[in-house]
Design an enzyme around this catalytic site. Structure first.
Site, PDB file in Angstrom:
ATOM      1  CE1 TYR A  47      -4.086  -1.723   5.566  1.00 62.80           C
ATOM      2  CE2 TYR A  47      -2.966   0.268   4.824  1.00 62.80           C
ATOM      3  CZ  TYR A  47      -3.618  -0.913   4.552  1.00 62.80           C
ATOM      4  OH  TYR A  47      -3.802  -1.296   3.240  1.00 62.80           O
TER       5      TYR A  47
ATOM      6  CB  SER B 196      -0.868  -0.026   1.264  1.00 62.21           C
ATOM      7  OG  SER B 196      -1.424   1.235   1.516  1.00 62.21           O
TER       8      SER B 196
ATOM      9  CD  GLU C  97      -1.821   5.112   5.390  1.00 60.09           C
ATOM     10  OE1 GLU C  97      -1.873   5.681   6.481  1.00 60.09           O
ATOM     11  OE2 GLU C  97      -2.282   5.612   4.351  1.00 60.09           O
TER      12      GLU C  97
HETATM   13  P1  NAP Z   1     -11.500  -4.663   1.917  1.00 60.71           P
HETATM   14  O1  NAP Z   1     -12.653  -4.383   1.020  1.00 60.71           O
HETATM   15  O2  NAP Z   1     -11.482  -4.076   3.280  1.00 60.71           O
HETATM   16  O3  NAP Z   1     -11.361  -6.257   2.034  1.00 60.71           O
HETATM   17  C1  NAP Z   1     -10.551  -6.836   3.026  1.00 60.71           C
HETATM   18  C2  NAP Z   1     -10.729  -8.339   2.964  1.00 60.71           C
HETATM   19  O4  NAP Z   1      -9.910  -8.935   3.970  1.00 60.71           O
HETATM   20  C3  NAP Z   1     -12.167  -8.820   3.222  1.00 60.71           C
HETATM   21  O5  NAP Z   1     -12.455  -9.860   2.326  1.00 60.71           O
HETATM   22  C4  NAP Z   1     -12.090  -9.351   4.642  1.00 60.71           C
HETATM   23  O6  NAP Z   1     -13.020 -10.371   4.936  1.00 60.71           O
HETATM   24  C5  NAP Z   1     -10.686  -9.950   4.627  1.00 60.71           C
HETATM   25  N1  NAP Z   1     -10.185 -10.220   5.967  1.00 60.71           N
HETATM   26  C6  NAP Z   1     -10.108  -9.379   7.032  1.00 60.71           C
HETATM   27  N2  NAP Z   1      -9.620 -10.041   8.109  1.00 60.71           N
HETATM   28  C7  NAP Z   1      -9.384 -11.313   7.715  1.00 60.71           C
HETATM   29  C8  NAP Z   1      -8.890 -12.475   8.378  1.00 60.71           C
HETATM   30  N3  NAP Z   1      -8.536 -12.459   9.669  1.00 60.71           N
HETATM   31  N4  NAP Z   1      -8.794 -13.613   7.667  1.00 60.71           N
HETATM   32  C9  NAP Z   1      -9.144 -13.661   6.359  1.00 60.71           C
HETATM   33  N5  NAP Z   1      -9.627 -12.596   5.672  1.00 60.71           N
HETATM   34  C10 NAP Z   1      -9.743 -11.440   6.360  1.00 60.71           C
HETATM   35  O7  NAP Z   1     -10.121  -4.227   1.219  1.00 60.71           O
HETATM   36  P2  NAP Z   1      -9.828  -3.906  -0.335  1.00 60.71           P
HETATM   37  O8  NAP Z   1     -10.057  -2.454  -0.566  1.00 60.71           O
HETATM   38  O9  NAP Z   1     -10.484  -4.924  -1.189  1.00 60.71           O
HETATM   39  O10 NAP Z   1      -8.245  -4.092  -0.373  1.00 60.71           O
HETATM   40  C11 NAP Z   1      -7.656  -5.355  -0.672  1.00 60.71           C
HETATM   41  C12 NAP Z   1      -6.238  -5.388  -0.136  1.00 60.71           C
HETATM   42  O11 NAP Z   1      -5.471  -4.344  -0.716  1.00 60.71           O
HETATM   43  C13 NAP Z   1      -6.123  -5.171   1.380  1.00 60.71           C
HETATM   44  O12 NAP Z   1      -5.038  -5.938   1.832  1.00 60.71           O
HETATM   45  C14 NAP Z   1      -5.798  -3.698   1.516  1.00 60.71           C
HETATM   46  O13 NAP Z   1      -5.115  -3.459   2.716  1.00 60.71           O
HETATM   47  C15 NAP Z   1      -4.929  -3.495   0.301  1.00 60.71           C
HETATM   48  N6  NAP Z   1      -4.924  -2.155  -0.280  1.00 60.71           N
HETATM   49  C16 NAP Z   1      -6.096  -1.544  -0.586  1.00 60.71           C
HETATM   50  C17 NAP Z   1      -6.084  -0.298  -1.191  1.00 60.71           C
HETATM   51  C18 NAP Z   1      -7.365   0.401  -1.573  1.00 60.71           C
HETATM   52  O14 NAP Z   1      -7.310   1.613  -1.804  1.00 60.71           O
HETATM   53  N7  NAP Z   1      -8.477  -0.299  -1.696  1.00 60.71           N
HETATM   54  C19 NAP Z   1      -4.855   0.317  -1.485  1.00 60.71           C
HETATM   55  C20 NAP Z   1      -3.674  -0.359  -1.177  1.00 60.71           C
HETATM   56  C21 NAP Z   1      -3.718  -1.611  -0.584  1.00 60.71           C
HETATM   57  P3  NAP Z   1     -14.490 -10.056   5.567  1.00 60.71           P
HETATM   58  O15 NAP Z   1     -15.319  -9.616   4.413  1.00 60.71           O
HETATM   59  O16 NAP Z   1     -14.899 -11.354   6.147  1.00 60.71           O
HETATM   60  O17 NAP Z   1     -14.272  -8.957   6.573  1.00 60.71           O
HETATM   61  O1  F7E Z   2      -9.118   8.087   4.012  1.00 60.68           O
HETATM   62  C1  F7E Z   2      -9.484  11.563   5.152  1.00 60.68           C
HETATM   63  C2  F7E Z   2      -8.565  10.630   5.934  1.00 60.68           C
HETATM   64  O2  F7E Z   2     -10.137   6.040   4.974  1.00 60.68           O
HETATM   65  C3  F7E Z   2      -8.634   8.938   2.999  1.00 60.68           C
HETATM   66  C4  F7E Z   2      -7.307   2.093   2.404  1.00 60.68           C
HETATM   67  O3  F7E Z   2      -7.813   1.402   1.290  1.00 60.68           O
HETATM   68  O4  F7E Z   2      -6.074   3.620   1.021  1.00 60.68           O
HETATM   69  C5  F7E Z   2      -7.054   3.538   2.030  1.00 60.68           C
HETATM   70  O5  F7E Z   2      -6.628   4.237   3.189  1.00 60.68           O
HETATM   71  C6  F7E Z   2      -8.348  10.313   3.559  1.00 60.68           C
HETATM   72  C7  F7E Z   2      -7.535  10.308   4.864  1.00 60.68           C
HETATM   73  O6  F7E Z   2      -8.485   5.871   3.041  1.00 60.68           O
HETATM   74  C8  F7E Z   2     -12.768  11.302   6.667  1.00 60.68           C
HETATM   75  O7  F7E Z   2      -8.029  11.313   7.068  1.00 60.68           O
HETATM   76  C9  F7E Z   2     -11.422  12.888   6.060  1.00 60.68           C
HETATM   77  O8  F7E Z   2      -6.583  11.333   4.807  1.00 60.68           O
HETATM   78  O9  F7E Z   2     -10.732   6.703   2.618  1.00 60.68           O
HETATM   79  P1  F7E Z   2      -9.713   6.623   3.682  1.00 60.68           P
HETATM   80  P2  F7E Z   2      -6.931   5.786   3.457  1.00 60.68           P
HETATM   81  O10 F7E Z   2      -6.731   6.039   4.893  1.00 60.68           O
HETATM   82  O11 F7E Z   2      -6.159   6.625   2.499  1.00 60.68           O
HETATM   83  C10 F7E Z   2      -4.790   3.067   1.369  1.00 60.68           C
HETATM   84  C11 F7E Z   2      -3.889   3.203   0.168  1.00 60.68           C
HETATM   85  C12 F7E Z   2      -4.895   1.696   1.902  1.00 60.68           C
HETATM   86  O12 F7E Z   2      -4.002   0.879   1.724  1.00 60.68           O
HETATM   87  C13 F7E Z   2      -6.008   1.427   2.862  1.00 60.68           C
HETATM   88  O13 F7E Z   2      -6.264   0.027   2.973  1.00 60.68           O
HETATM   89  O14 F7E Z   2      -9.602  10.923   3.881  1.00 60.68           O
HETATM   90  N1  F7E Z   2     -10.820  11.706   5.748  1.00 60.68           N
HETATM   91  N2  F7E Z   2     -12.612  12.654   6.632  1.00 60.68           N
HETATM   92  C14 F7E Z   2     -11.627  10.696   6.100  1.00 60.68           C
HETATM   93  N3  F7E Z   2     -11.487   9.374   5.986  1.00 60.68           N
HETATM   94  C15 F7E Z   2     -12.511   8.586   6.428  1.00 60.68           C
HETATM   95  N4  F7E Z   2     -12.420   7.247   6.290  1.00 60.68           N
HETATM   96  N5  F7E Z   2     -13.639   9.133   7.005  1.00 60.68           N
HETATM   97  C16 F7E Z   2     -13.819  10.481   7.145  1.00 60.68           C
HETATM   98  O15 F7E Z   2     -14.830  10.943   7.663  1.00 60.68           O
END
Ligand code: NAP
Ligand code: F7E
Length: 333
Positions: A151, A127, A129
């Site tokens: 995270y 990520s 992050e």
């Molecule tokens: P998501 O919608 O939150 O999905 C997370 C998945 O992980 C769900 O299927 C969840 O299952 C599963 N999970 C959580 N705890 C688990 C456990 N103990 N054992 C097995 N499975 C478990 O996330 P996403 O947006 O699809 O992202 C996919 C991956 O990419 C994640 O690793 C995330 O950190 C990473 N990532 C995401 C982004 C983004 O912007 N979306 C960016 C960079 C990296 P349940 O449905 O049962 O909770």
């Molecule tokens: O926040 C700001 C918050 O929770 C984005 C995950 O998929 O991307 C995701 O992480 C921004 C942050 O995503 C609210 O402070 C303001 O600056 O949508 P988010 P994230 O934290 O960037 C990375 C790449 C991952 O890997 C992660 O798994 O938005 N923000 N107000 C808020 N965020 C939330 N959630 N809620 C608010 O009310």
């Protein structure tokens, strides 16, 4: 028929990846946790023919079992506690799942895969992050990490383990450094979906306002459907490597609000948005923007959906869902 095992198949990316792999002729196996996971029906509907296996990233024997049954050619480790905000409140669980979970999947491959690890290809969902308090802009594969959340720290551990198993055991292991990617399937805790859902409900008269945290933070937001395609491309190369996947554009939460509210005909959203300290984070990643040149050149990958189109797609989808749930037709508005 190639065989793929996906952890996190019930999540946003798991659903898009599963769909795309079925379309490419794969037999798809998905790890599902819990006694009675309510998301199973949705996975079975969207990923036809998927074989679901019970297992949990905190439980090594279940992962060994999943590898033994699926005998995968490709493993996509997408499972994680993925909500950054939660990671401060449940730091140990985040470490166990998002960090140690990677170790357990890799060990399951080693234990169940025998001595020949070279036939399995592994993708780790790393990520942006991990860049955290960024050392350079835009961020690329060589930018040093400075994670700002439990995270981010857990993802950094998983990233380096992936690199280490590649170097130690010759595993075809890739780490995708993906920037934020969104879609109508995004969880409602993330800011894009929180806003698209609130805007649709405000426009339908179902909600009065939305409370948010830091409106000044900026992200590089792309479409999840595009990003899972990059994951697959990484595993089709001749040699394993790590890639940044991003659009190269950054936008603030304010710009997100502008586009989302404009979609429902509201130009001045100030009366509908409150700020609430509960949604600010103990440490923030202020600005993220990625340089995906390597992915463009080596993988032939580029994003197809731009920022405005993405936000409008999400608002339109929420409008349809919320109107249907409220028994309204959209022409009533
Ligand atoms: P998501 O919608 O939150 O999905 C997370 C998945 O992980 C769900 O299927 C969840 O299952 C599963 N999970 C959580 N705890 C688990 C456990 N103990 N054992 C097995 N499975 C478990 O996330 P996403 O947006 O699809 O992202 C996919 C991956 O990419 C994640 O690793 C995330 O950190 C990473 N990532 C995401 C982004 C983004 O912007 N979306 C960016 C960079 C990296 P349940 O449905 O049962 O909770
Ligand atoms: O926040 C700001 C918050 O929770 C984005 C995950 O998929 O991307 C995701 O992480 C921004 C942050 O995503 C609210 O402070 C303001 O600056 O949508 P988010 P994230 O934290 O960037 C990375 C790449 C991952 O890997 C992660 O798994 O938005 N923000 N107000 C808020 N965020 C939330 N959630 N809620 C608010 O009310």
């Amino acid at each position: 028929m190639p065989r793929a095992l996906i952890t996190g198949i019930t999540g946003q990316d798991g659903l898009y990846l599963g769909e795309q792999l079925v379309g490419r002729g794969y037999e798809v196996f998905g790890l599902v946790r819990g006694q009675s996971n309510p998301k199973v029906e949705r996975v079975e509907r969207l990923v036809p023919g998927v074989v679901l296996l019970e297992g949990d990233l905190t439980d090594l024997p279940s992962l060994i079992g999943a590898v033994e049954i699926s005998q995968p050619d490709e493993v996509y480790n997408l499972g994680a506690i993925s909500f950054v905000g939660l990671s401060w409140k449940q730091a140990e669980l985040t470490g166990e799942t998002t960090g140690m979970g990677v170790l357990r999947v890799l060990e399951a491959l080693r234990i169940a895969g025998g001595n020949d690890l070279s036939r399995v290809r592994f993708y780790q969902a790393s990520s942006s992050e991990m860049f955290g308090k960024v050392r350079e802009t835009p961020q690329r594969e060589t930018t040093p990490f400075h994670p700002r959340s439990p995270y981010g720290v857990a993802k950094t551990f998983g990233h380096y383990l992936t690199v280490n198993y590649r170097e130690s055991y010759g595993l075809f292991a890739c780490s995708g450094l993906l920037f934020n990617h969104e879609s109508p399937r995004r969880g409602i805790e993330f800011v894009t979906r929180k806003i698209s859902r609130a805007v649709s409900r405000i426009s339908l008269g179902l909600q009065e306002s939305v409370s948010l945290g830091n409106l000044e933070s900026r992200r590089d937001w792309g479409f999840a459907g595009d990003y899972v395609d990059a994951m697959w491309r990484m595993l089709q190369q001749d040699s394993p490597d790590d890639f940044v996947v991003a659009t190269g554009e950054t936008h603030s939460i304010r710009e997100l609000l502008d586009v989302a509210f404009a979609r429902v005909g509201i130009e001045d959203w100030s009366g509908y948005v409150r700020t609430d300290p509960r949604f600010f984070r103990p440490a923030e990643v202020d600005v993220l923007v990625g340089d995906a040149s390597k992915a463009r050149e080596v993988l032939g990958w580029k994003p197809r959906v731009g920022f405005r189109e993405l936000v409008e797609m999400m608002v339109d989808a929420d409008l349809a869902t919320e109107a249907a749930a409220a028994g309204q037709t959209l022409t009533d508005r």
